[in-house]
Scaffold this active site. Structure first.
Site, PDB file in Angstrom:
ATOM      1  N   ARG A 226       1.810   1.792  -3.542  1.00  0.00           N
ATOM      2  CA  ARG A 226       0.708   2.373  -4.318  1.00  0.00           C
ATOM      3  C   ARG A 226       0.497   3.843  -3.958  1.00  0.00           C
ATOM      4  O   ARG A 226       0.162   4.666  -4.805  1.00  0.00           O
ATOM      5  CB  ARG A 226      -0.578   1.581  -4.071  1.00  0.00           C
ATOM      6  CG  ARG A 226      -0.563   0.235  -4.796  1.00  0.00           C
ATOM      7  CD  ARG A 226      -1.805  -0.565  -4.530  1.00  0.00           C
ATOM      8  NE  ARG A 226      -3.028   0.135  -4.892  1.00  0.00           N
ATOM      9  CZ  ARG A 226      -4.251  -0.249  -4.516  1.00  0.00           C
ATOM     10  NH1 ARG A 226      -4.391  -1.327  -3.778  1.00  0.00           N
ATOM     11  NH2 ARG A 226      -5.309   0.431  -4.889  1.00  0.00           N
TER      12      ARG A 226
ATOM     13  N   HIS B 292     -15.075   2.435  -2.206  1.00  0.00           N
ATOM     14  CA  HIS B 292     -14.038   1.523  -1.682  1.00  0.00           C
ATOM     15  C   HIS B 292     -13.022   2.228  -0.789  1.00  0.00           C
ATOM     16  O   HIS B 292     -11.938   1.703  -0.552  1.00  0.00           O
ATOM     17  CB  HIS B 292     -13.323   0.817  -2.845  1.00  0.00           C
ATOM     18  CG  HIS B 292     -14.218  -0.112  -3.621  1.00  0.00           C
ATOM     19  ND1 HIS B 292     -13.849  -0.709  -4.819  1.00  0.00           N
ATOM     20  CD2 HIS B 292     -15.471  -0.556  -3.372  1.00  0.00           C
ATOM     21  CE1 HIS B 292     -14.843  -1.457  -5.259  1.00  0.00           C
ATOM     22  NE2 HIS B 292     -15.840  -1.383  -4.413  1.00  0.00           N
TER      23      HIS B 292
ATOM     24  N   TYR C  43       0.834  -1.210   0.000  1.00  0.00           N
ATOM     25  CA  TYR C  43       0.000   0.000   0.000  1.00  0.00           C
ATOM     26  C   TYR C  43       0.867   1.257   0.000  1.00  0.00           C
ATOM     27  O   TYR C  43       0.509   2.259  -0.617  1.00  0.00           O
ATOM     28  CB  TYR C  43      -1.010  -0.019   1.161  1.00  0.00           C
ATOM     29  CG  TYR C  43      -2.191  -0.903   0.818  1.00  0.00           C
ATOM     30  CD1 TYR C  43      -3.265  -0.396   0.084  1.00  0.00           C
ATOM     31  CD2 TYR C  43      -2.206  -2.249   1.151  1.00  0.00           C
ATOM     32  CE1 TYR C  43      -4.324  -1.212  -0.288  1.00  0.00           C
ATOM     33  CE2 TYR C  43      -3.255  -3.076   0.790  1.00  0.00           C
ATOM     34  CZ  TYR C  43      -4.313  -2.556   0.068  1.00  0.00           C
ATOM     35  OH  TYR C  43      -5.353  -3.361  -0.325  1.00  0.00           O
TER      36      TYR C  43
ATOM     37  N   CYS D  26      -0.013   0.413  17.823  1.00  0.00           N
ATOM     38  CA  CYS D  26      -0.240   1.124  19.081  1.00  0.00           C
ATOM     39  C   CYS D  26       0.742   0.560  20.120  1.00  0.00           C
ATOM     40  O   CYS D  26       0.781  -0.660  20.315  1.00  0.00           O
ATOM     41  CB  CYS D  26      -1.681   0.908  19.540  1.00  0.00           C
ATOM     42  SG  CYS D  26      -1.948   1.487  21.225  1.00  0.00           S
TER      43      CYS D  26
ATOM     44  N   GLN E  80     -15.106   3.501  -7.726  1.00  0.00           N
ATOM     45  CA  GLN E  80     -14.506   2.382  -6.988  1.00  0.00           C
ATOM     46  C   GLN E  80     -13.039   2.691  -6.710  1.00  0.00           C
ATOM     47  O   GLN E  80     -12.357   1.926  -6.048  1.00  0.00           O
ATOM     48  CB  GLN E  80     -14.585   1.109  -7.823  1.00  0.00           C
ATOM     49  CG  GLN E  80     -15.992   0.694  -8.175  1.00  0.00           C
ATOM     50  CD  GLN E  80     -15.996  -0.383  -9.249  1.00  0.00           C
ATOM     51  OE1 GLN E  80     -15.874  -1.562  -8.966  1.00  0.00           O
ATOM     52  NE2 GLN E  80     -16.114   0.025 -10.488  1.00  0.00           N
TER      53      GLN E  80
ATOM     54  N   GLU F  67     -12.081  -2.423 -23.750  1.00  0.00           N
ATOM     55  CA  GLU F  67     -12.272  -3.882 -23.819  1.00  0.00           C
ATOM     56  C   GLU F  67     -13.706  -4.244 -23.467  1.00  0.00           C
ATOM     57  O   GLU F  67     -14.380  -3.493 -22.757  1.00  0.00           O
ATOM     58  CB  GLU F  67     -11.364  -4.551 -22.785  1.00  0.00           C
ATOM     59  CG  GLU F  67      -9.924  -4.578 -23.166  1.00  0.00           C
ATOM     60  CD  GLU F  67      -9.209  -5.708 -22.428  1.00  0.00           C
ATOM     61  OE1 GLU F  67      -9.611  -6.872 -22.581  1.00  0.00           O
ATOM     62  OE2 GLU F  67      -8.280  -5.385 -21.679  1.00  0.00           O
TER      63      GLU F  67
HETATM   64  P1  OAD Z   1     -10.218  -3.674 -13.103  1.00  0.00           P
HETATM   65  O1  OAD Z   1      -8.735  -3.662 -13.075  1.00  0.00           O
HETATM   66  O2  OAD Z   1     -10.927  -4.938 -12.828  1.00  0.00           O
HETATM   67  O3  OAD Z   1     -10.710  -3.221 -14.536  1.00  0.00           O
HETATM   68  C1  OAD Z   1     -10.167  -2.100 -15.169  1.00  0.00           C
HETATM   69  C2  OAD Z   1     -10.958  -1.869 -16.426  1.00  0.00           C
HETATM   70  O4  OAD Z   1     -10.477  -0.681 -17.013  1.00  0.00           O
HETATM   71  C3  OAD Z   1     -10.831  -2.976 -17.477  1.00  0.00           C
HETATM   72  O5  OAD Z   1     -12.120  -3.340 -17.924  1.00  0.00           O
HETATM   73  C4  OAD Z   1     -10.020  -2.307 -18.610  1.00  0.00           C
HETATM   74  O6  OAD Z   1     -10.404  -2.777 -19.887  1.00  0.00           O
HETATM   75  C5  OAD Z   1     -10.437  -0.867 -18.419  1.00  0.00           C
HETATM   76  N1  OAD Z   1      -9.505   0.130 -18.957  1.00  0.00           N
HETATM   77  C6  OAD Z   1      -8.160   0.052 -19.083  1.00  0.00           C
HETATM   78  N2  OAD Z   1      -7.672   1.190 -19.586  1.00  0.00           N
HETATM   79  C7  OAD Z   1      -8.729   2.013 -19.792  1.00  0.00           C
HETATM   80  C8  OAD Z   1      -8.885   3.341 -20.275  1.00  0.00           C
HETATM   81  N3  OAD Z   1      -7.842   4.060 -20.674  1.00  0.00           N
HETATM   82  N4  OAD Z   1     -10.132   3.875 -20.332  1.00  0.00           N
HETATM   83  C9  OAD Z   1     -11.219   3.162 -19.921  1.00  0.00           C
HETATM   84  N5  OAD Z   1     -11.121   1.895 -19.459  1.00  0.00           N
HETATM   85  C10 OAD Z   1      -9.911   1.335 -19.373  1.00  0.00           C
HETATM   86  O7  OAD Z   1     -10.711  -2.507 -12.139  1.00  0.00           O
HETATM   87  P2  OAD Z   1     -12.148  -2.244 -11.505  1.00  0.00           P
HETATM   88  O8  OAD Z   1     -13.238  -2.721 -12.359  1.00  0.00           O
HETATM   89  O9  OAD Z   1     -12.134  -0.816 -11.076  1.00  0.00           O
HETATM   90  O10 OAD Z   1     -11.083  -3.061  -5.321  1.00  0.00           O
HETATM   91  O11 OAD Z   1     -12.075  -3.147 -10.222  1.00  0.00           O
HETATM   92  C11 OAD Z   1     -13.028  -2.951  -9.217  1.00  0.00           C
HETATM   93  C12 OAD Z   1     -12.403  -3.204  -7.897  1.00  0.00           C
HETATM   94  O12 OAD Z   1     -11.719  -4.453  -7.917  1.00  0.00           O
HETATM   95  C13 OAD Z   1     -11.347  -2.195  -7.522  1.00  0.00           C
HETATM   96  O13 OAD Z   1     -11.899  -1.071  -6.885  1.00  0.00           O
HETATM   97  C14 OAD Z   1     -10.461  -2.970  -6.609  1.00  0.00           C
HETATM   98  C15 OAD Z   1     -10.443  -4.294  -7.336  1.00  0.00           C
HETATM   99  O14 OAD Z   1     -10.185  -5.369  -6.584  1.00  0.00           O
HETATM  100  C16 OAD Z   1     -10.326  -2.926  -4.234  1.00  0.00           C
HETATM  101  O15 OAD Z   1      -9.119  -2.846  -4.249  1.00  0.00           O
HETATM  102  C17 OAD Z   1     -11.068  -2.856  -2.963  1.00  0.00           C
END
Ligand code: OAD
Length: 280
Positions: free
Chosen positions: A108, A158, A105, A187, A140, A255
């Site tokens: 990140r 999130h 973390y 702590c 998210q 995608e």
């Molecule tokens: P993902 O990593 O699952 O998906 C990212 C999406 O962004 C994919 O569908 C890609 O095709 C798309 N993508 C990539 N580049 C892009 C661009 N330039 N413009 C638009 N789309 C693009 O991420 P999330 O769906 O956000 O949770 O994942 C949801 C949650 O799962 C996250 O918040 C995280 C993860 O586990 C936690 O960490 C709590």
């Protein structure tokens, strides 16, 4: 509590973070799927935006991809390609390897500090400012880039990467100003750990934010689903709620996604490329 096999209807997980089964396969980002859009297509959605009573926007990691923040599921650069969600985004994973998870973390956090909001974040913030009260922005993402672009309010489902909270309910001795060590900080009185204030798998989403997001999904007549794979619930469920209520749902993603089947249109484009033209 954790559910890796998932199912959007799984009631025991209502309000808690979980994946659908298909989300654990990692595919490389295939930008060849990106399609040029006809000007008429953009003009037609701009007209819908103009007429919309209420716009709901849901963003995921892809909305920050063009800021240089890796998405989760991309095979080459994605976070989960290096580490599994079980290890890095669950309380069990943290307890098994507190230092490894804490360091991840911190990594990140450094990366996000160096990132800047992209043209997509800015276009959303400017539209929101020009059309006060007509947009609900739900994310998210934990990177704070919407806020840094000027968006307000932002419903963060999130949590926030930059914040910490106590792992266990804090006792009187737990004071975040006075901790010991950094692997992770503890702590000195009771040994309670600080942990990132993000929602891990199996954990409850913030109730008020989720409720407001679901209310907006019921009320909206237009929804943009931007840069999310659509595999993580309850966030992905917002698109189902909006579609059931008759809203026009548009997916913006280079995608295919798990939410394409509920969408009225899918634009296979990177968000920072198309949002400025759409929202100008
Ligand atoms: P993902 O990593 O699952 O998906 C990212 C999406 O962004 C994919 O569908 C890609 O095709 C798309 N993508 C990539 N580049 C892009 C661009 N330039 N413009 C638009 N789309 C693009 O991420 P999330 O769906 O956000 O949770 O994942 C949801 C949650 O799962 C996250 O918040 C995280 C993860 O586990 C936690 O960490 C709590």
């Amino acid at each position: 509590m954790l559910d890796w096999s998932g199912g959007a209807q799984a009631l025991p997980y209502a309000g808690r973070l979980f994946f659908t089964a298909a989300s654990m396969s990692f595919a490389p980002l295939d930008t060849s799927a990106a399609l040029p859009l006809a000007d008429t297509e953009i003009a037609s959605l701009r007209q819908r935006l103009h007429n919309a009573r209420h716009l709901l926007v849901l963003t995921g990691a892809g909305a920050s991809a063009e800021s240089g923040v890796p998405t989760f599921r991309d095979a080459q650069t994605g976070y989960w390609a290096q580490f599994s969600p079980e290890e890095m985004a669950s309380e069990a994973g943290f307890l098994a390897h507190p230092q490894r998870v804490w360091d991840w973390y911190q990594y990140r956090r450094d990366l996000v500090r160096q990132a800047m909001p992209n043209a997509g974040h800015v276009a959303l913030a400017q539209w929101q400012a020009r059309h006060s009260g007509r947009m609900t922005l739900v994310t998210q993402n934990v990177d704070g880039l919407h806020q840094r672009a000027g968006s307000t309010p932002v419903l963060c489902l999130h949590g926030n990467l930059m914040d910490n909270r106590w792992l266990l309910p804090p006792k009187p001795c737990c004071d975040a100003r006075f901790t010991e060590g950094d692997a992770p900080p503890q702590c000195p009185g009771c040994g309670n750990y600080l942990r990132p204030a993000v929602v891990w798998f199996g954990e409850a989403l913030p109730h008020a934010e989720l409720q407001q997001a679901q209310d907006a999904a019921k009320a909206c007549d237009l929804m943009l689903v931007i840069g999310t794979s659509g595999h993580v619930y309850p966030a992905a469920g917002l698109a189902h709620i909006a579609a059931r209520g008759g809203a026009h749902v548009v997916v913006i993603n280079p995608e295919p996604t798990a939410l394409d089947s509920v969408a009225d249109r899918c634009w296979r484009l990177p968000s920072a490329q198309i949002l400025p033209a759409l929202l100008a």
